[in-house]
Scaffold this motif. Structure first.
Motif, mmCIF file in Angstrom:
data_model
loop_
_atom_site.group_PDB
_atom_site.id
_atom_site.type_symbol
_atom_site.label_atom_id
_atom_site.label_comp_id
_atom_site.label_asym_id
_atom_site.label_seq_id
_atom_site.Cartn_x
_atom_site.Cartn_y
_atom_site.Cartn_z
ATOM 1 N N TRP B 77 75.806 41.082 68.783
ATOM 2 C CA TRP B 77 74.661 40.646 67.996
ATOM 3 C C TRP B 77 74.926 40.860 66.515
ATOM 4 C CZ3 TRP B 77 74.655 44.673 71.471
ATOM 5 C CH2 TRP B 77 74.642 45.955 70.921
ATOM 6 N N ALA B 78 74.193 40.122 65.700
ATOM 7 C CA ALA B 78 74.331 40.229 64.250
ATOM 8 C C ALA B 78 73.069 39.674 63.610
ATOM 9 C CB ALA B 78 75.564 39.462 63.777
ATOM 10 N N GLU B 79 73.035 39.689 62.286
ATOM 11 C CA GLU B 79 71.834 39.226 61.582
ATOM 12 C C GLU B 79 71.662 37.718 61.701
ATOM 13 O OE1 GLU B 79 69.671 41.395 60.162
ATOM 14 O OE2 GLU B 79 70.998 43.067 60.723
ATOM 15 N N THR B 80 72.781 37.011 61.746
ATOM 16 C CA THR B 80 72.683 35.555 61.918
ATOM 17 C C THR B 80 73.552 35.129 63.090
ATOM 18 O OG1 THR B 80 74.606 34.974 60.574
ATOM 19 C CG2 THR B 80 72.517 35.255 59.394
ATOM 20 N N ARG B 81 73.252 33.957 63.601
ATOM 21 C CA ARG B 81 74.012 33.445 64.733
ATOM 22 C C ARG B 81 75.475 33.240 64.336
ATOM 23 N NH1 ARG B 81 74.174 31.737 70.415
ATOM 24 N NH2 ARG B 81 75.967 30.353 70.403
ATOM 25 N N ALA B 82 75.691 32.752 63.121
ATOM 26 C CA ALA B 82 77.068 32.500 62.692
ATOM 27 C C ALA B 82 77.866 33.806 62.705
ATOM 28 C CB ALA B 82 77.081 31.873 61.298
ATOM 29 N N GLN B 83 77.257 34.880 62.199
ATOM 30 C CA GLN B 83 77.958 36.173 62.213
ATOM 31 C C GLN B 83 78.184 36.648 63.640
ATOM 32 O OE1 GLN B 83 75.276 38.505 59.854
ATOM 33 N NE2 GLN B 83 75.975 37.626 57.919
ATOM 34 N N ALA B 84 77.181 36.432 64.478
ATOM 35 C CA ALA B 84 77.326 36.852 65.873
ATOM 36 C C ALA B 84 78.473 36.094 66.536
ATOM 37 C CB ALA B 84 76.022 36.626 66.624
ATOM 38 N N GLU B 85 78.600 34.808 66.217
ATOM 39 C CA GLU B 85 79.699 34.037 66.807
ATOM 40 C C GLU B 85 81.052 34.536 66.296
ATOM 41 O OE1 GLU B 85 79.278 29.734 66.943
ATOM 42 O OE2 GLU B 85 77.133 29.966 67.322
ATOM 43 N N ASP B 86 81.104 34.922 65.017
ATOM 44 C CA ASP B 86 82.351 35.509 64.493
ATOM 45 C C ASP B 86 82.706 36.762 65.276
ATOM 46 O OD1 ASP B 86 82.510 33.584 62.571
ATOM 47 O OD2 ASP B 86 81.715 34.831 60.938
ATOM 48 N N LEU B 87 81.696 37.592 65.495
ATOM 49 C CA LEU B 87 81.923 38.830 66.234
ATOM 50 C C LEU B 87 82.424 38.519 67.641
ATOM 51 C CD1 LEU B 87 78.969 41.295 65.559
ATOM 52 C CD2 LEU B 87 81.386 41.547 64.967
ATOM 53 N N ALA B 88 81.756 37.581 68.288
ATOM 54 C CA ALA B 88 82.151 37.236 69.658
ATOM 55 C C ALA B 88 83.612 36.815 69.698
ATOM 56 C CB ALA B 88 81.248 36.133 70.200
ATOM 57 N N GLU B 89 84.005 36.080 68.667
ATOM 58 C CA GLU B 89 85.384 35.619 68.590
ATOM 59 C C GLU B 89 86.354 36.793 68.462
ATOM 60 O OE1 GLU B 89 86.612 31.759 66.236
ATOM 61 O OE2 GLU B 89 85.311 31.865 67.988
ATOM 62 N N SER B 90 85.904 37.859 67.788
ATOM 63 C CA SER B 90 86.798 38.984 67.544
ATOM 64 C C SER B 90 86.947 39.885 68.771
ATOM 65 C CB SER B 90 86.275 39.809 66.358
ATOM 66 O OG SER B 90 85.144 40.573 66.772
ATOM 67 N N VAL B 91 86.113 39.665 69.775
ATOM 68 C CA VAL B 91 86.192 40.502 70.972
ATOM 69 C C VAL B 91 87.375 40.063 71.823
ATOM 70 C CG1 VAL B 91 85.018 41.137 73.118
ATOM 71 C CG2 VAL B 91 83.723 40.923 70.986
ATOM 72 N N GLU B 92 88.148 41.039 72.248
ATOM 73 C CA GLU B 92 89.272 40.684 73.115
ATOM 74 C C GLU B 92 89.036 41.192 74.515
ATOM 75 O OE1 GLU B 92 93.225 41.113 71.928
ATOM 76 O OE2 GLU B 92 92.859 40.419 69.873
ATOM 77 N N VAL B 93 89.160 40.313 75.459
ATOM 78 C CA VAL B 93 88.980 40.681 76.855
ATOM 79 C C VAL B 93 90.293 40.463 77.574
ATOM 80 C CG1 VAL B 93 87.621 40.312 78.949
ATOM 81 C CG2 VAL B 93 86.605 39.835 76.709
ATOM 82 N N GLU B 94 90.729 41.497 78.300
ATOM 83 C CA GLU B 94 91.953 41.315 79.096
ATOM 84 C C GLU B 94 91.576 40.744 80.451
ATOM 85 O OE1 GLU B 94 94.037 45.042 79.188
ATOM 86 O OE2 GLU B 94 94.329 45.024 77.003
ATOM 87 N N PHE B 95 91.793 39.464 80.578
ATOM 88 C CA PHE B 95 91.499 38.811 81.856
ATOM 89 C C PHE B 95 92.764 38.762 82.704
ATOM 90 C CE2 PHE B 95 88.158 36.749 79.249
ATOM 91 C CZ PHE B 95 87.059 36.954 80.074
ATOM 92 N N GLU B 96 92.599 38.970 83.983
ATOM 93 C CA GLU B 96 93.727 38.757 84.880
ATOM 94 C C GLU B 96 93.340 37.646 85.845
ATOM 95 O OE1 GLU B 96 95.676 40.976 88.601
ATOM 96 O OE2 GLU B 96 95.078 42.306 86.955
ATOM 97 N N PRO B 97 93.848 36.428 85.588
ATOM 98 C CA PRO B 97 93.442 35.292 86.417
ATOM 99 C C PRO B 97 93.732 35.535 87.901
ATOM 100 C CG PRO B 97 94.711 34.568 84.525
ATOM 101 C CD PRO B 97 94.812 36.056 84.548
#
Ligand code: FES
Ligand code: FES
Lengths: 144, 684
Positions: B77-97
């Motif tokens: 979450w963030a103050e604006t949706r655009a910032q929240a989307e930036d944050l979401a982009e910065s999250v790294e998830v290790e997926f194992e298909p």
């Protein structure tokens, strides 16, 4: 790095600093409280976000606020309710886009042929009405 | 409430963005970055009691593994949706298909009625076909959205929803709150079509974060999320066999339905929704001596399937009506005549599929279609067009559908989460204004004129004195919401009941009465006709003409009925001609924008002619029946048959929706190659 811009929205001047990536839609909705402009896809297809930019129809979701610098923006709030009244619609979410598209169309081409209206308004999606009430209201304004 | 969800001005609101799975099936490893995952969120599942389904709940955030592309894995979450989307982009998830899991069977419904075997033995002809009803999505123009605020021990939840009370119940259960500690408010809703009749994971997340953060929290879905991770509809494959005589009379039908319900069972309807409604709707407008249906819900690594205008009835009417046209062709009769010979004649009656049809006159529906369309002349026009090399098709559909499902029906299916009741509260203010609150919500059906007219008729109150306030669980009586076309059934009956009570108190200021109704299903019906021309070069089908003869019992407000039919037809036409939520072999969605998921625009929809036939329901107090879905359902039959009829002279047989140029081309090619094969001599 923010950019200084100024524009005229519905006849009122606005000046301020914006992020270069800010869309015109977000500027109108979030900074100018003109929430009548709706966002249905944010990728330029549905037409809900249509506004007039110097009198011509523009997708405000694909237009950057900085591109509107020094220009005239007209939104549904700045147009008459009579062109396409609320009662023609169901959920009404598409209405702002249709009002602006129709206004732009009539400014460009004051007397379109009624049979051409469906093609001329094919840039706006409505999921509720089947389009007929909207088209009929517009063709009723045309002579003959 | 003025304004849609995204328009609400709430100072200090945080905007959410979700991190979603890019894989159809993957183990979730380490998540790094400023995100909250399932473990940290701590929200229970939306449990479904009963339903006769295997529990397979959709979690608020994926726990150990992600099961479809687009499933929410973490939130920021963030103050604006655009910032929240930036944050979401910065999250790294290790997926194992992971490899896809074998489909699980979550639900099965069978019908075995009448003398099926005997009919098949005795029949002159048997036809067997496999039809498929594409995976699609309701696509309201306004996406989903929720705004949650927790203050002084109470949660206020604004949601673009069709089901405020069911939402309150679901949130209360998952967050372990009292229902009375939650207020659900519904702003203007930019279309629902069934999609907004679910409690969604994102709503649980927003509510829980509002509680944890002590600040208002908002989530506005974007279109990509809507296309990938809200709910889809249909995705059914139907193997159908019909036994019929040389006279075109159908004796018995067997159908095997496989409904791909996606990765999870949706709340509150569960995975039983499509198969259960489709099963009972097969050949439901026709007189059969035997019916055997087996319908099952199976999982896959795709978006969950939920409610959509018409639900399983769309598939049932599609396969029934296509089959009838194939039968007509087989015995060399006109499709209209075949319908006349098979239509149910004596209503009320109970169908073999268990539908208790309350009223209707199906032969009259067909007569009206015939006369209003100028059917004979139309067929002559077709013959002429064909002589000129045009691919010109005429399609028909005759159908009924269920509307206004009540409590007893839901309970008998084991469904506890849907109240099934409809309720109305009428208040008279100190100034003498009449305020109507219902358990329904306004999602574009335009309730006000019908409610005001009823008030005027019953109490002689001028419409200007009546206010309608819906979509606030604090002041509206509990009930089911707005879906399964219940507005003109239970809701209207409840309003009439409450108005009667208020009238008994002479509308004295301070009057405050509530009436709650358990509606019984009533069955609107219709006969539709479509004319389609398929471009002989591009194979693009164009809908040229459409006639809907509808019978939704007593008309409460004719304009509203026509609007619902017209909008429904346009939607159904889109479903038949354009719309498909396709997936690739690897489980990757192929329709992630409105350039891939095509919907009809103004140029695609002709003027829709609407005729009304009135067979009042003996069951609902006003004699009215639901009308929200009939247009869509009819189009699934009529438009499909019209396209098929257009290309039939080429030997092409269309079985798979949507009937777009690719499918048409493939069917024509198949017809040409099999003709060539037949023409070849053995060994030659
Ligand atoms: S929101 Fe701009 S075109 Fe859809
Ligand atoms: S009225 Fe709902 S989208 Fe047009």
């Amino acid at each position: 790095m923010n950019v200084k811009i100024s524009l005229v929205a519905n006849g009122l001047e606005w000046a301020g600093e914006v992020e270069p990536r800010l869309t015109l839609a977000d500027l109108l909705r979030d900074h100018l409280a003109l929430t009548g402009t709706h966002l249905g896809c944010e990728h330029g297809v549905c037409g809900a976000c249509t506004v007039l930019l110097d009198g011509q129809a523009a997708r405000s979701c694909l237009t950057l606020a900085v591109q509107a610098d020094g220009r005239q923006v007209t939104t549904v709030e700045g147009l008459s309710d009579d062109l396409l009244p609320r009662e023609l619609f169901q959920c009404g979410f598409c209405r702002s886009g249709f009002v602006c598209s129709a206004e732009a169309l009539l400014r460009r081409e004051p007397l379109p042929r009624a049979v051409e209206l469906p093609e001329l308004l094919a840039g706006n999606i409505c999921r509720c009405t089947g389009y007929e009430p909207i088209l009929e209201a517009l063709s009723a304004r045309l002579p003959g | 409430m003025p304004g849609y969800l995204a328009d609400l001005a709430v100072p200090g609101a945080l905007e959410l963005a979700f991190v979603r799975s890019p894989f159809a099936h993957a183990l979730i490893g380490k998540v790094s970055g400023p995100a909250v995952t399932a473990t940290e969120l701590g929200v229970g599942d939306l449990r479904l009691g009963g339903h006769g389904v295997a529990p397979w709940p959709w979690p608020a955030l994926a726990r150990r593994e992600a099961r479809f592309v687009g499933e929410a894995v973490a939130v920021v979450w963030a103050e604006t949706r655009a910032q929240a989307e930036d944050l979401a982009e910065s999250v790294e998830v290790e997926f194992e298909p992971l490899e896809p899991e074998a489909p699980l069977r979550l639900f099965e419904r069978t019908i075995d009625a009448g003398a099926v075997e005997a009919c098949f033995q005795r029949a002159d002809h048997v036809l067997e076909r496999t039809f498929s009803c594409a995976r699609q999505t309701p696509l309201p123009l306004e996406t989903r959205g929720v705004l949650a605020h927790f203050e002084a021990g109470r949660l206020t939840l604004w949601s673009s929803t069709q089901i405020p009370h069911i939402l309150r119940r679901g949130i209360a259960q998952a967050l372990e709150l009292e229902e009375s500690a939650i207020r659900v408010l519904v702003p203007e809703v930019g279309g629902g079509f069934g999609l907004k009749a679910h409690v969604f994971p994102e709503e649980l997340v927003a509510a829980q974060l509002a509680r944890r953060l002590g600040r208002p929290v908002r989530w506005i879905e974007d279109r990509r999320e809507n296309l990938l991770a809200s709910v889809h509809a249909h995705d059914n494959e139907v193997l159908m066999r019909a036994a019929f005589g040389a006279d075109g009379r159908v004796l018995a039908v067997e159908a095997d339905l496989r409904c791909d319900v996606g990765a999870y069972s949706v709340y509150p309807f569960s995975a039983s929704l499509e198969p259960a409604t489709a099963a009972s709707a097969i050949f439901a407008a026709y007189d059969l001596q035997g019916l055997r249906v087996s319908a099952r819900a199976v999982t896959s690594h795709r978006c969950p399937v939920g409610a959509y205008r018409g639900v399983g009835t769309n598939t049932a009417v599609y396969v029934t009506e296509r089959m009838l046209d194939l039968i007509a062709r087989h015995v060399g009769l006109d499709p209209l005549e075949v319908r006349r010979r098979n239509a149910l004649r004596h209503l009320p009656c109970t169908t073999l599929g268990g539908r208790e049809l309350d009223s209707g006159d199906y032969l009259e529906l067909l007569r009206r279609v015939e006369s209003v369309s100028g059917y004979e002349a139309l067929r002559r026009e077709q013959a002429k067009a064909r002589r000129h090399g045009k691919l010109f098709g005429i399609g028909l559909a005759l159908f009924n559908e269920h509307s206004g499902t009540g409590q007893s029906e839901y309970r008998s299916r084991g469904i506890e989460e849907v109240s099934g009741l409809d309720a109305c509260r009428v208040r008279v203010t100190a100034e003498g204004r009449i305020v109507i609150h219902t358990s329904s919500v306004e999602i574009g059906q335009n309730h006000a004129p019908a409610y005001r007219r009823l008030t005027e008729r019953m109490l002689g109150v001028e419409p200007g004195r009546v206010d309608i306030e819906e979509g606030d669980t604090d002041v509206c009586p509990p009930g089911t919401g707005a879906f399964v076309s219940r507005g003109a059934v239970g809701v209207l009956d409840a309003i009439a009941g409450a108005l009667r009570l208020a009238g008994e108190q002479d509308l004295a200021p301070g009057t405050d009465v509530t009436c709650s109704i358990d509606p019984k299903q009533v069955f609107p019906s219709g006969a539709h006709l479509a004319v389609v021309e398929v471009d002989a070069v591009t194979f693009v089908p164009r809908l040229r003409r459409y006639l809907a003869v509808e019978d939704c019992g007593t008309l409460i407000d004719q304009r509203t009925v026509s609007e619902q039919i017209r909008g429904g037809v346009a939607m159904g036409a889109g479903k038949v001609l354009l719309e498909e939520s396709a997936y690739g072999e690897d489980g990757q969605p192929l329709a992630a924008t409105l350039l891939d998921y095509l919907v009809p625009v103004a140029a695609d929809i002709p003027r829709i002619e609407i005729e009304h036939l009135v067979s009042p329901s003996p069951i609902s107090a006003q004699g009215s029946k639901g009308v929200g879905e009939a247009g869509t359902i009819g189009a699934f039959g009529a438009v499909a048959n019209a396209v098929a009829d257009a290309v039939a002279p080429l030997g092409a047989e269309l079985l798979e929706l949507p009937y777009g140029p690719q499918r048409i081309f493939a069917a024509i090619q198949l017809a040409t190659t099999s003709k060539q094969k037949k023409g070849r001599r053995p060994g030659g």
